[in-house]
Scaffold this active site. Structure first.
Site, PDB file in Angstrom:
ATOM      1  N   CYS A 333      27.089  42.381 -15.658  1.00  0.00           N
ATOM      2  CA  CYS A 333      26.130  42.152 -16.740  1.00  0.00           C
ATOM      3  C   CYS A 333      26.445  43.056 -17.933  1.00  0.00           C
ATOM      4  CB  CYS A 333      24.702  42.331 -16.224  1.00  0.00           C
ATOM      5  SG  CYS A 333      23.466  41.502 -17.255  1.00  0.00           S
ATOM      6  N   HIS A 449      24.300  39.109 -10.893  1.00  0.00           N
ATOM      7  CA  HIS A 449      23.709  40.146 -10.053  1.00  0.00           C
ATOM      8  C   HIS A 449      23.663  39.646  -8.606  1.00  0.00           C
ATOM      9  CE1 HIS A 449      22.425  42.760 -13.303  1.00  0.00           C
ATOM     10  NE2 HIS A 449      21.943  41.709 -13.946  1.00  0.00           N
TER      11      HIS A 449
END
Length: 513
Positions: A333, A449
């Site tokens: 991310c 994630h």
């Protein structure tokens, strides 16, 4: 209509989340359909549900313990701190905007209908709802607009169990002071007290329990319903991050996670932390980096500010030096965005401006106004470089990000694009959404994630690191993550069940307030 029980604490980190997790598991074991609920959660760790909504991970863990799928109904309000005095406010899984603490304090009473809609929906679907409070109900400066402690207990008409943490000392003062600061009608809602994290012989504690009950008797008649021992279980906890940051010893396989000032979703590395011969060290100084086998740049709530920290602290130079020695580098991310060439913030999402990245991956990132929130799954396809063994492995995870990344120059698709979900990419417009990309050697990045939670992926990465060092893979890795989590939930439930008066707790739920 569901029965309910609420766990409130004398302070933050008293153990509310774990006790709710334990009760969810115990009630499930006893044959009940049970759901967790927390009206308002403040955390940087979040999760994306199947239908694309964002919620706190604590309620995800509690839902897992209850044997049900997580739903945003279980956590209608999530506050994600952006500064010391402000947070991103997420309601029903969607961003409402950024607010200062004072503005949110004035605004939050408007959220009561949304809280009640979520609670009442669960109320119709489940036998029992286990509610978690936040911080302490005795924060007298915040009580007037409370929606998460006694305010929530009143809305749900839920009996309360008050938990004190003896491990940090002063538990009797915690419990007495909390009860004394409450209004009479609030005290009447507390139906039992619990001492948590006790070490030693309970018989030595028993006189204190009697004395506290006697001291409280003029204002409240509240029995103790249990003393829970300090229990070592490996379950995700929002408040356990400080303990994780203290780990500094390198083991046979050494993984260094860069401890960014605004690190988020540190639970991404929980699966990597399981193995006795694998160290996962959280480092914030060049002197702590040493010579790890893998460096991970994690997610962050402010990519640009944390990239500046990386640069000013000297960690950027140290990472680039490690990369020149073929160390495996992995960004998730915000960490993935940092590995690119440029980051642009035209809308002021992170304060505006632009900043040069580490230039280890051929991408540029532009921060957009809208947040991407979705789950994602598929199969890794034609992974290049050091982790080529990931080709053909299945993946599952979720995305939460404001940035959109694009190729910075013409690149070979097969060399850089490792995911096979072709509908998630638009090569004509040069955009990348949920793809794992590499530099064709040993630098990788993804928006996903939870990627390390997938057993095949975790096993392949650790196996690759073992092979590079000539270490026997079986010495390091022998593990089933999903089974392990189930065992830990059962272990927690056994410890809590044996130390609580469950007959009394069932009676409390039956009688209500």
């Amino acid at each position: 209509m569901a029965k309910s029980i609420m766990i409130q604490g004398t302070m933050s980190s008293a153990g509310k989340s774990l006790l709710v997790t334990a009760l969810c598991r115990i009630l499930k074991q006893d044959g009940y359909k049970v759901a967790p609920f927390k009206s308002q959660n403040m955390a940087l760790n979040s999760f994306i549900t199947e239908d694309g909504y964002e919620m706190g991970r604590a309620q995800v863990v509690q839902a897992e313990a209850a044997g049900i799928k997580p739903s945003v109904l279980m956590n209608p309000i999530l506050l994600k701190p952006t500064t010391d005095v402000g947070s991103q406010v997420i309601v029903n899984g969607e961003v409402r905007g950024n607010m200062t603490a004072s503005n949110y304090f004035k605004y939050k009473k408007e959220l009561i209908p949304e809280i009640m809609h979520s609670y009442q929906t669960l109320d119709k679907e489940y036998d029992i709802i286990v509610i978690e409070g936040a911080g302490s109900p005795a924060e007298i400066n915040l009580k007037s607009e409370d929606i998460v402690n006694m305010g929530m207990a009143r809305m749900a008409n839920a009996p309360v169990l008050l938990v004190g943490d003896i491990d940090r000392g002063g538990v009797f003062a915690q419990l007495y002071g909390t009860v004394a600061l409450l209004e009479e009608e609030e005290r009447a809602m507390i139906k039992g007290m619990i001492i948590n994290k006790f070490r030693g012989d309970v018989k030595i504690l028993e006189p204190g329990l009697t004395m506290l009950s006697d001291r409280l008797s003029p204002i409240a008649n509240i029995p103790f319903v249990g003393v829970v021992p300090y229990t070592t279980v490996d379950i995700e906890e929002e408040d356990s991050i400080s303990e994780r940051f203290l780990r500094k010893t390198a083991k046979k396989i050494d993984i260094a996670v860069i401890r960014l000032p605004r690190i988020s979703n540190y639970t991404d590395f929980h699966n990597l932390e399981r193995f006795p011969n694998v160290s996962v060290r959280y480092i914030s100084k060049v002197s702590e980096l040493l010579e790890p086998d893998m460096i991970i740049l994690p997610g962050t709530k402010n990519t640009i500010d944390d990239l500046k920290f990386l640069r000013e602290s000297g960690l950027e130079a140290a990472i680039l030096k490690a990369e020149s020695k073929d160390t495996l580098i992995f960004g998730i991310c915000g960490g993935y965005q940092m590995l690119g060439e440029w980051l642009h913030d035209p809308y002021g999402v992170e304060g505006g401006g632009e900043i040069k990245g580490l230039s280890l991956l051929p991408i540029n990132t532009v921060f957009a106004k809208e947040k991407v929130r979705k789950q994602n799954s598929g199969t890794l396809n034609k992974v290049a470089g050091m982790l080529s063994g990931l080709s053909g492995k299945t993946y599952q995870g979720y995305e939460i990000h404001m940035g959109e990344s694009t190729w910075s120059s013409k690149v070979e698709e097969e060399k850089n694009n490792c995911f096979s979900n072709k509908d998630e990419e638009n090569l004509e417009h040069n955009t990348i959404t949920s793809v794992l990309i590499s530099n064709g050697a040993h630098v990788y990045g993804t928006y996903l994630h939870g990627i390390f939670d997938e057993e095949g992926i975790c096993k392949e990465i650790i196996g690759t690191l073992c092979k590079r060092k000539g270490i026997d893979f079986e010495e390091v890795y022998e593990f089933d993550y999903k089974q392990y989590k189930e065992e830990q939930y059962d272990k927690l439930a056994d410890a809590v069940r044996s130390s609580l008066d469950m007959k009394k707790i069932y009676q409390i739920m039956e009688e209500g307030v």
